[in-house]
Design an enzyme around this catalytic site. Structure first.
Site, PDB file in Angstrom:
ATOM      1  N   ARG A 152       0.838  -1.191   0.000  1.00 15.37           N
ATOM      2  CA  ARG A 152       0.000   0.000   0.000  1.00 15.37           C
ATOM      3  C   ARG A 152       0.872   1.239   0.000  1.00 15.37           C
ATOM      4  NH1 ARG A 152      -4.803   1.572   1.535  1.00 15.37           N
ATOM      5  NH2 ARG A 152      -4.416   2.464  -0.521  1.00 15.37           N
ATOM      6  N   HIS A 157      -5.766   7.687   6.828  1.00 15.68           N
ATOM      7  CA  HIS A 157      -7.219   7.591   6.767  1.00 15.68           C
ATOM      8  C   HIS A 157      -7.835   8.812   7.451  1.00 15.68           C
ATOM      9  CE1 HIS A 157      -7.155   3.258   5.643  1.00 15.68           C
ATOM     10  NE2 HIS A 157      -6.025   3.271   6.337  1.00 15.68           N
TER      11      HIS A 157
END
Length: 233
Positions: A152, A157
């Site tokens: 990733r 987030h």
């Protein structure tokens, strides 16, 4: 502000079924969605409560007895509506991996060290102009097992709450120039390239603090033609 929901802006968000993102195959709906009207309880509560946001919750580098390892950064921006106006009193939460790419979570067991001085979660409330600000550590990339040699890109987030939990929206903020972008099915689950790039922060030299921390700007647009892509799964 328009009172008609701009359905066309949904194209900015990830497709529920993105075959390259393997877990979406099991989670994506395979039947037409059924619209359900919100009840009064969903529209009016429960709310998070302003009193739960404490001074210092937006600084992830001062939550423990020592300083966390890694590159200190500032992440800031505005929460905006479709007309570009700031949205005040919005709860903004972030969570992320540490500088080595590891989360403080029992399911994250890949061989990277945990940092006893970094939990990786913070919260703040936007001011009257919709402005928010965090101090944190730049996260590292990490493997995630979706496919061979899957990593990733570094990301943070972000979650924004309106006046009730049903108004919660979640997105991810990436860093400019990451070489992992072309190989990440989650990033590329947003079909429109212009919309994808709205998840990439911009380097902000003007607000970088000399000899202390680099700064990145990330504005969150809640809906409309310039909407920030939000997670739909």
């Amino acid at each position: 502000m328009t009172f008609i929901y701009p359905v066309d802006s949904n194209k900015a968000h990830p497709l529920p079924l993105s075959p390259e993102y393997k877990s979406s195959i099991k989670r994506a709906p395979n039947k037409p969605l059924i619209p359900m009207r919100h009840t009064l309880s969903e529209l009016t509560g429960p709310v998070y409560g302003h009193e739960t946001v404490r001074d210092g919750d937006n600084d992830l580098t001062t939550q423990h007895t020592g300083e966390p390892l890694g590159e200190r950064i500032i992440v800031h921006g505005h929460v905006r509506d479709e007309d570009g106006r700031g949205v005040p009193d919005t709860l903004v939460e972030i969570w992320q991996a540490n500088a080595c790419g590891r989360y403080v979570h029992v399911r994250d067991q890949h061989p990277a060290p945990l940092d006893p001085n970094f939990t990786g979660a913070g919260r703040t409330q936007s001011d009257a102009s919709g402005y928010y600000r965090f101090v944190t550590i730049k996260p590292g990339a990490y493997p995630w097992g979706n496919h061979h040699n899957a990593w990733r890109p570094a990301h943070i987030h972000l979650s924004v709450f309106g006046h009730s939990f049903v108004t919660r929206l979640v997105t991810q903020m990436y860093f400019p120039g990451d070489p992992l972008f072309p190989f990440d099915p989650i990033f590329n689950s947003v079909p429109d390239e212009t919309a994808r790039m709205r998840m990439v922060s911009s380097f902000d030299l003007e607000n970088t603090k000399p000899e202390w921390a680099l700064c990145y700007r990330f504005d969150i647009v809640l809906r409309g033609k310039s909407a920030t892509p939000m997670e739909t799964k």
